[in-house]
Design a protein around this motif. Structure first.
Motif, mmCIF file in Angstrom:
data_model
loop_
_atom_site.group_PDB
_atom_site.id
_atom_site.type_symbol
_atom_site.label_atom_id
_atom_site.label_comp_id
_atom_site.label_asym_id
_atom_site.label_seq_id
_atom_site.Cartn_x
_atom_site.Cartn_y
_atom_site.Cartn_z
ATOM 1 N N ALA A 1 -4.243 11.252 5.032
ATOM 2 C CA ALA A 1 -3.945 12.548 5.669
ATOM 3 C C ALA A 1 -4.996 12.890 6.724
ATOM 4 N N ARG A 2 -6.249 12.648 6.377
ATOM 5 C CA ARG A 2 -7.326 12.949 7.328
ATOM 6 C C ARG A 2 -7.276 12.018 8.546
ATOM 7 N N THR B 1 0.842 -1.202 0.000
ATOM 8 C CA THR B 1 0.000 0.000 0.000
ATOM 9 C C THR B 1 0.875 1.249 0.000
ATOM 10 N N GLU B 2 0.278 2.360 -0.410
ATOM 11 C CA GLU B 2 1.004 3.635 -0.421
ATOM 12 C C GLU B 2 1.268 4.121 1.007
ATOM 13 N N TYR B 3 0.299 3.896 1.885
ATOM 14 C CA TYR B 3 0.374 4.475 3.223
ATOM 15 C C TYR B 3 0.029 3.444 4.290
ATOM 16 N N ALA B 4 0.603 3.650 5.474
ATOM 17 C CA ALA B 4 0.214 2.887 6.660
ATOM 18 C C ALA B 4 0.341 3.816 7.854
ATOM 19 N N THR C 1 -4.070 0.838 6.795
ATOM 20 C CA THR C 1 -3.391 0.899 5.496
ATOM 21 C C THR C 1 -4.341 1.445 4.431
ATOM 22 N N THR C 2 -3.799 2.163 3.466
ATOM 23 C CA THR C 2 -4.628 2.678 2.377
ATOM 24 C C THR C 2 -3.753 3.121 1.204
#
Ligand SMILES: *Cc1c(COP(=O)(O)O)cnc(C)c1O
Length: 372
Positions: free
Chosen positions: A205-206, A51-54, A197-198
């Motif tokens: 960010a939110r 994923t890009e983010y965690a 994760t997303t």
């Protein structure tokens, strides 16, 4: 291990690397929720899930609540969840004021049944939370199709399924977001902890802002909305970094333990261990045994008999529909599974000898009970 010693259902594995990193975090003075191990844990976990983010959070339950709060869930909204899950899935929905709507499960995967989901969609439905129960992924393509057709977010409750794969893709990045738990009995642990994760930049960010009381980036100690303290500590993240380093080893041992059980326990149409779909790679978080001849009392007597022989087990989760807060008429598949299912021991240090002993006892007690 002595052959007649007590075998617990689950036990974390903490090695020298875990101690080294936790002590390093302690020595650094960064004991709270700022520190290099948090950044490292998030970056490594995102890479692991593809994923890009965690975003690291205080536990899986707060991770689920944060995901729903980030989506703006509110009273009057509905969220479809499986009837058979750990209660945290339903509670997280209820914390937002939204209503958990209970779907039945698939008899093989034990995960939410897409056709049941379809029948429950209403104008109020804002999200679907499939749970990758006991480590087996839910049928994500079917669920994403329903979600996309109605503009409804799909949130993966991956608390039990670190490293599980759906059609070759790791869970956590298949829906809008994924939520993991690092409780002591999960695939990897930080004591208490979780991860959100997303691949969605704005969502991440939110969620990150809400995790930290939604403090204004422009003005310190000014808060434009009500947020939370759902942060993890650097100490926990240090433990997580070390655990994640050996997750492949943990998962291959879990698969090996499953193989041992499949070889030892006499199964049939009526006595089943975990079923794995050909499109799935399970994390095998729990070994699942179901006996069609059981009723709930029979299942509980079987567990008592194993305990008397030094083997710990646990029953399947209770259905949400059976609990006072979420009471509704029982759903057929989830209700039946909750009566006849139980989990057998599985943890990193469990040996083939242990499984041989457990298998022999299981076979013998079932024969005695004539439940098979
Ligand atoms: C463990 C678990 C959670 C909650 O995780 P915690 O870290 O214990 O808060 C949520 N959903 C499922 C399915 C779980 O098994």
């Amino acid at each position: 291990m002595m052959s007649d010693s007590f075998i617990p259902i689950s036990k974390p594995f903490i090695g020298p690397r875990e101690k080294e990193l936790v002590i390093d975090a302690l020595d650094s003075g960064w004991v709270s929720s700022i520190g290099k191990y948090i950044d490292e844990f998030e970056a490594n976990f995102a890479r692991y899930c593809g994923t890009e983010y965690a975003l690291a959070v205080s536990n899986g339950t707060t991770g689920l609540h944060l995901a729903l709060a980030t989506l703006g869930l509110k009273p009057g909204d509905e969220v479809i969840i499986p009837d058979l899950t750990f209660v945290a899935t339903a509670n997280a929905v209820a914390y937002t004021g939204a209503t958990p709507v209970l779907a039945d499960i698939d008899a093989d995967t034990l995960c939410i049944d897409p056709s049941s989901v379809k029948s429950l969609i209403s104008a109020r439905t804002k999200a679907i939370i499939p749970v990758h129960l006991y480590g087996h992924p839910a049928d994500m393509d079917a669920l994403m199709e329903i979600g996309n057709a109605h503009g409804i977010a799909v949130i993966e409750d991956a608390a039990e399924a670190h490293g599980a794969e759906y059609k070759g893709r790791r869970v956590g990045g298949l829906g809008k977001c994924g939520v993991f738990s690092f409780y002591g009995n999960k695939v990897i642990t930080t004591g208490e902890g979780g991860m959100l994760t997303t691949n969605d930049r704005d969502f991440h960010a939110r969620a990150k802002r809400l995790r930290d009381h939604a403090m204004s980036p422009q003005r310190r100690y000014f808060h434009e909305e009500r947020g939370f303290n759902y942060r993890i500590t650097n100490l926990q993240a240090a433990l997580g970094v070390a655990q994640l380093e050996r997750i492949d080893d943990f998962l291959s041992r879990r698969a090996e333990i499953m193989d041992w059980y499949n070889a030892e326990i006499v199964t049939s149409d009526r006595v089943r261990l975990n079923r794995v779909k050909n499109w799935a790679k399970s994390a095998f978080w729990m070994i699942c045994l179901e006996v069609d001849g059981f009723d709930e009392a029979g299942r509980d007597a079987f567990m008592q008999a194993l305990k008397a022989r030094g083997i710990d087990t646990r029953p399947y989760f209770c259905t949400m529909s059976s609990m006072p807060m979420y009471r509704q008429p029982p759903l057929p598949v989830s209700t039946r599974k909750a009566q006849i299912g139980l989990n057998l021991p599985s943890f990193y240090e469990l040996t083939k000898q242990d499984v041989r002993r457990i298998g022999a006892e299981v076979n013998e007690i079932l024969k005695e009970m004539r439940a098979a």
